[in-house]
Scaffold this motif. Sequence first.
Motif, PDB file in Angstrom:
ATOM      1  N   GLU A  31      51.088  37.378  16.669  1.00 28.08           N
ATOM      2  CA  GLU A  31      50.585  36.613  17.809  1.00 28.08           C
ATOM      3  C   GLU A  31      49.775  35.417  17.338  1.00 28.08           C
ATOM      4  OE1 GLU A  31      49.619  38.210  22.142  1.00 28.08           O
ATOM      5  OE2 GLU A  31      48.119  38.812  20.671  1.00 28.08           O
ATOM      6  N   ASP A  32      49.005  35.594  16.250  1.00 30.63           N
ATOM      7  CA  ASP A  32      48.242  34.481  15.692  1.00 30.63           C
ATOM      8  C   ASP A  32      49.158  33.395  15.121  1.00 30.63           C
ATOM      9  OD1 ASP A  32      45.858  35.682  16.350  1.00 30.63           O
ATOM     10  OD2 ASP A  32      45.497  36.515  14.354  1.00 30.63           O
ATOM     11  N   LEU A  33      50.383  33.787  14.783  1.00 29.01           N
ATOM     12  CA  LEU A  33      51.368  32.823  14.280  1.00 29.01           C
ATOM     13  C   LEU A  33      52.206  32.226  15.407  1.00 29.01           C
ATOM     14  CD1 LEU A  33      52.631  34.781  11.132  1.00 29.01           C
ATOM     15  CD2 LEU A  33      51.091  32.803  11.166  1.00 29.01           C
ATOM     16  N   ASP A  34      51.750  32.453  16.659  1.00 35.01           N
ATOM     17  CA  ASP A  34      52.390  31.891  17.853  1.00 35.01           C
ATOM     18  C   ASP A  34      53.703  32.570  18.223  1.00 35.01           C
ATOM     19  OD1 ASP A  34      50.341  30.083  18.376  1.00 35.01           O
ATOM     20  OD2 ASP A  34      51.194  28.579  17.043  1.00 35.01           O
ATOM     21  N   TRP A  35      53.901  33.796  17.765  1.00 34.28           N
ATOM     22  CA  TRP A  35      55.005  34.588  18.286  1.00 34.28           C
ATOM     23  C   TRP A  35      54.602  35.127  19.659  1.00 34.28           C
ATOM     24  CZ3 TRP A  35      59.575  36.616  15.661  1.00 34.28           C
ATOM     25  CH2 TRP A  35      59.774  36.065  14.388  1.00 34.28           C
ATOM     26  N   TYR A  36      55.576  35.258  20.547  1.00 33.03           N
ATOM     27  CA  TYR A  36      55.344  35.909  21.829  1.00 33.03           C
ATOM     28  C   TYR A  36      55.570  37.399  21.604  1.00 33.03           C
ATOM     29  CZ  TYR A  36      55.618  37.004  26.794  1.00 33.03           C
ATOM     30  OH  TYR A  36      55.387  37.533  28.048  1.00 33.03           O
ATOM     31  N   VAL A  37      54.508  38.198  21.738  1.00 31.20           N
ATOM     32  CA  VAL A  37      54.556  39.609  21.371  1.00 31.20           C
ATOM     33  C   VAL A  37      54.583  40.487  22.615  1.00 31.20           C
ATOM     34  CG1 VAL A  37      53.370  41.479  20.143  1.00 31.20           C
ATOM     35  CG2 VAL A  37      53.346  39.151  19.203  1.00 31.20           C
ATOM     36  N   VAL A  38      55.541  41.414  22.637  1.00 33.36           N
ATOM     37  CA  VAL A  38      55.646  42.404  23.714  1.00 33.36           C
ATOM     38  C   VAL A  38      55.404  43.769  23.095  1.00 33.36           C
ATOM     39  CG1 VAL A  38      57.093  43.393  25.518  1.00 33.36           C
ATOM     40  CG2 VAL A  38      57.344  40.967  24.893  1.00 33.36           C
ATOM     41  N   ASP A  39      54.415  44.497  23.591  1.00 37.67           N
ATOM     42  CA  ASP A  39      54.034  45.775  22.989  1.00 37.67           C
ATOM     43  C   ASP A  39      54.586  46.948  23.785  1.00 37.67           C
ATOM     44  OD1 ASP A  39      52.839  47.567  21.276  1.00 37.67           O
ATOM     45  OD2 ASP A  39      50.886  47.478  22.233  1.00 37.67           O
TER      46      ASP A  39
END
Length: 293
Positions: A31-39
């Motif tokens: 997420e810090d690398l600007d990925w859109y994260v779905v948990d």
Amino acid sequence: MVEAERREAGEVLIVTGMSGAGRSTAANALEDLDWYVVDNLPPQMLRPLLDLTEIAAGALPRVAVVVDVRGRDLFADLPDAMRALRERRQIRLMFLDAADDVLVRRFEAVRRPHPLQGDGTILDGIRLERERLAAVRESADVIIDTSRFNIHQLATQITELFTDPAAARHIVTLLSFGFKYGLPPDADLVADMRFLPNPFWNEDLRALTGEDDSVRDFVLAQQGAREFVDAYAAALQPVLEGYQRENKRHSVVAVGCTGGKHRSVVMVRELADRLAAIPGVAVRVKHRDLGRE
């Protein structure tokens, strides 16, 4: 779908692995690398998510999905879902693992049960999870053993694996400000330019700012000005390189003078040129008090 359309749809990374091996840390790093994260997405929802990424095109260039045994019986469908999706899109799977004794210690440290232990022990849950994940692990593109990693070391590993080579690993904001308006509360480092003569007392320069060449020339002509810029930029280089190693993604270097209009503005501009040359660093410039009367 043709290859050009697949590229436009963006990257998809499935993050899974053993409970306690660091999925949350990996998700935060992505997420810090600007990925859109779905948990905690059920495997059955992967196809609709891929449909969304294709509709969104460039709006979701990199999507990471955390899928794990918290999905309970739904998780059993992950191997079949991955096979079907890989026939349609290029999808990577990252598997996080750790030794059994390490996982036991981690669960004991946070005083939480393993999600599969039921009435048994933590180790019983770990063994059952390994059985369920065996086929998934075999199909992984990336396997990371986190047994000897702390959370910072794991974040570093994720950053090194998934950072765009052209992207900055650290963003430094150079902020000019006026001391008479107070210190910036979010500053990591503060430098004081009040050791230089103030252009405010020069009637020809008073109404100008540090963005004007005549003010810049005046400030840099003062004794110690250029020496300060060179020395401070050199001192900041190992700091910014260290921030990258420690996965500190942002920092604020504040440069102040009395009103934040002349000296600090000039020095921020000069520092920006030097710091932008440091590999992995992107520079942003802000002048907090430049518009004040």
